[in-house]
Structures are given as C-alpha cells and as structure tokens.
Scaffold this active site. Structure first.
Site, PDB file in Angstrom:
ATOM      1  N   ASP A  88      15.107   2.757  35.167  1.00  0.00           N
ATOM      2  CA  ASP A  88      16.451   3.152  35.601  1.00  0.00           C
ATOM      3  C   ASP A  88      17.480   2.483  34.694  1.00  0.00           C
ATOM      4  O   ASP A  88      18.159   1.530  35.080  1.00  0.00           O
ATOM      5  CB  ASP A  88      16.652   2.757  37.065  1.00  0.00           C
ATOM      6  CG  ASP A  88      17.959   3.270  37.641  1.00  0.00           C
ATOM      7  OD1 ASP A  88      18.593   4.125  36.986  1.00  0.00           O
ATOM      8  OD2 ASP A  88      18.338   2.818  38.741  1.00  0.00           O
ATOM      9  N   SER A  94      26.064   0.000  41.341  1.00  0.00           N
ATOM     10  CA  SER A  94      25.008   0.514  40.473  1.00  0.00           C
ATOM     11  C   SER A  94      25.385   0.418  39.010  1.00  0.00           C
ATOM     12  O   SER A  94      26.531   0.681  38.634  1.00  0.00           O
ATOM     13  CB  SER A  94      24.749   1.989  40.789  1.00  0.00           C
ATOM     14  OG  SER A  94      23.936   2.137  41.905  1.00  0.00           O
ATOM     15  N   GLY A  95      24.402   0.084  38.195  1.00  0.00           N
ATOM     16  CA  GLY A  95      24.609   0.052  36.763  1.00  0.00           C
ATOM     17  C   GLY A  95      25.256  -1.209  36.251  1.00  0.00           C
ATOM     18  O   GLY A  95      25.282  -1.464  35.042  1.00  0.00           O
TER      19      GLY A  95
END
Length: 271
Positions: free
Chosen positions: A124, A219-220
């Site tokens: 991911d 996220s990220g």
C-alpha cells in the site's frame, strides 16, 4: 473475519489556498494534540478536486521524499488522473493561508506494482511526481529514510501526524495533529487476537492501546521516528479497524518504508 477501514478522509472542502504546528492538549489524530508550527516539515496534505472546478479537499497525508516526489498510500489514489490532485507542503492550518504553503500540481502517479487493492496483501504505497519542485522556503524538508530493511523494536516511540478525524464520526481538525505512538513488533501484531496473518513483515504496527491511533484522513501520512541520530519516516499510514479507530489490540498499520526503498529509489532516480 476482520473488517478493515482505510484511513481516507472525509470530504471537507478547503478554500483557495492554504503550514507548520503549537502544543495545546486537545484530543486529536486520535489521542494527540496540535503540532508545533514548522516542526514536521516533510508532512504533506494531498488534496483532490472531484469535479475539476478548483474546489480541493484534504484527502490524505503524504511525505516529501525528493524535491519532485511525494510518497503516500496506494489506497489514497482514487483516480489515476493526475490533474485532479495537488499537494500542499508547508501546510499547518487547512483553512488559513499563512504564507508558508506551496501548492503544487501532480504530473504523474506511480502505484506500487504489487498493489491489488487488498490491504491485507500489503504494498500500500504510491509515489507522485510533481509538475514543479518543492522549494526550500524554510517550512519544508525532504524526509530521511530508515536503513534498508530496518525494523523497529517493540514499544519504540514514534510519532503520527496528520489532519485525520479527531474521533470516529467526528470532525477533521484545522491544524496539523501529532501524537506519540508506540510500535507493536510483528511477533505481537500478528497474533490472532491482534491483526493475525494480515499483519505482514512489510508493515509496521503502532498503537493498539485504545487511546492513540490514526483515523480517516491520516492515510498516506508519515510515521516519524528518531533513529540513527535523525528523524526518519519509517511508515506510511495504511489501515486500521472498522468502527472506532482507537481500538485495543487493533493498532494503526503502516506500510514499512524500509521494505520498499529499492522500489522507491528505482522510481526517483529514473528521472
């Protein structure tokens, strides 16, 4: 069966333009507080324009890894149309323009070839090549990487930063949030009552105390740890539990940067 929720943001429109951090004790990131301005200078706000009308909203976090490259999570890529994204570096308050920000369009999106859209299988991670370079204006910094294949010991304290929800179902904060979060080593995180077999060695687990966690919108973003005499980004926020983000024995899971450095360098050095 374990249900996962990716930490993608709520749709909150951000004005036209818009920095760094300030230590006030409020529950944020979840269990965190306002960061000090101009501290986590490699942090990025990845923003998305759904209708190509100039109305961007904060989608995910990211990390500056090169003057032309941003690192984020593959699941943050909700469209392969690069012109729908921009990154904001030097950001602090999403709703104020403070003069520290740089707004840069995305030229190219590179998703890891092993990404299958199944979080349990890992990979991911994605890179974004920018249309113009990040300029050193005193409010930005290129992140340091860990040593290749480095794994952090159990209970090692790192820091999660972002503009994710301050509580599940709550609101997105205006200012960048930070929280200390302890690493959960793979031998623990992969136990059946934790994340079990979906906690891979290509991931870093941190949290799981029911107090501190990432949440939607984080996220990220980076997991920053002080190792080898410098701040280094060891993780990219990937997934957490469905429902409440801060659940006991369900830590925030990060893509382990040290596992993917060869791939990252192969992209960045190819230009």
């Amino acid at each position: 069966m374990i249900w996962l929720v990716t930490f993608v943001s709520c749709i909150w429109l951000i004005g036209a333009e818009a920095p760094p951090n300030h230590y006030v004790r409020n529950p944020r990131v979840i269990g965190g507080h306002d960061a000090q301005p101009n501290t986590w200078r490699w942090q990025v706000s990845l923003q998305f324009d759904s209708y190509n009308d100039g109305s961007y909203y904060h989608l995910c976090g990211g990390t500056i890894i090169d003057s032309y490259y941003i690192m984020t999570a593959a699941h943050c890529i909700i469209s392969m149309q690069a012109n729908q994204y921009r990154v904001v570096v030097g950001e602090y308050d999403l709703y104020k323009y403070e003069g520290s920000e740089q707004f840069i369009r995305v030229q190219q999106i590179i998703v890891h070839p092993g990404w299958t859209e199944d979080l349990a299988k890992g990979n991911d991670i994605a890179l974004m090549r920018l249309s113009s370079p990040v300029l050193n204006n005193g409010y930005v910094e290129i992140a340091n990487f860990p040593y290749p294949n480095e794994m952090l010991p159990h209970a090692f304290t790192c820091y999660i930063t972002g503009w994710g929800l301050i509580d599940f179902g709550g609101s997105i904060p205006a200012t960048l949030q930070v929280a200390a979060i302890n690493v959960v080593e793979h031998s623990v995180c992969s136990q059946p009552n934790w994340w079990g077999s979906i906690a891979l060695k290509s991931m870093v687990c941190a949290g799981g105390d029911g107090i501190v966690s990432g949440c939607q919108g984080d996220s990220g973003g980076p997991l920053s740890c002080y190792t080898g005499g410098a701040w280094r980004v060891h993780g990219v926020v990937s997934y957490g539990p469905a429902g409440m983000c801060n659940q006991v024995t369900k830590p925030t899971v990060f893509t382990r940067v040290s596992f993917f450095q060869d791939w990252i360098y192969s992209i960045v050095r190819s230009f």
